[in-house]
Design an enzyme around this catalytic site. Sequence first.
Site, PDB file in Angstrom:
ATOM      1  CD  GLU A   1       0.317  -1.605  -8.385  1.00 20.17           C
ATOM      2  OE1 GLU A   1       0.148  -1.390  -7.165  1.00 20.17           O
ATOM      3  OE2 GLU A   1       1.447  -1.588  -8.932  1.00 20.17           O
TER       4      GLU A   1
ATOM      5  CE  LYS B   1       4.761  -0.907  -4.340  1.00 19.72           C
ATOM      6  NZ  LYS B   1       3.320  -0.935  -4.027  1.00 19.72           N
TER       7      LYS B   1
END
Length: 212
Positions: A41, A129
């Site tokens: 990421e 998340k």
Amino acid sequence: MVSFVDTLAAAHIVPVIRHSDPAIARQACDLLAEAGIRALEITTTVPGAATLIEELRKSYPQIVTGAGTVFDAEQARAVLDAGAQFVVSPCWSEGAAQLTLASGVPYLPGAMTPGEVLHHATAGAAAVKVFPADAAGGPGFLKALKSVFPDVAFMPTGDVSPETAQSYLDVGAVCVGMGGNLLPTRALEAGNTGLAQDQINAALAAVSFHNS
């Protein structure tokens, strides 16, 4: 066909790359790729994040590369055009969500409350998340969320360490996001790539990475 959530589960760890020097960020990605990481990421706080994502897609096609810290449609467009394979936000962003979902790319917004989890899961998030995971209550908090939302894929992120990562996975996290506790920033800044690689390998081993 392997689903995106299955890909996250196989990755175990999603390194979150965040550094003010794009050269250091790229070096960290190279070392992580050498260690066998399966996902990355790249946050938009890295200068030239879109360019880095584009480069990584070409250099490491076997790694699922996404963008993080995406707050609006403009940022989402930039990283999607660069080839981001998933988009992460610290909270729900309507602009980023609409554009990302319309593009058929998985969207992973951050949540800290059951209400946020319910919203995100029903609005099309591929995974939620849990952020900031440690401050929210750590593995115990995730276990409580998982008991209420057994079908939601959770990626706890936020001060997840090599010592606590396995505990998150044990209570139902599909994977964990790890930033500063995984990335050997000081070693890289000092030019000590050997030490940096050793630190990455040790962190990954702590989460049974090489045994999976």
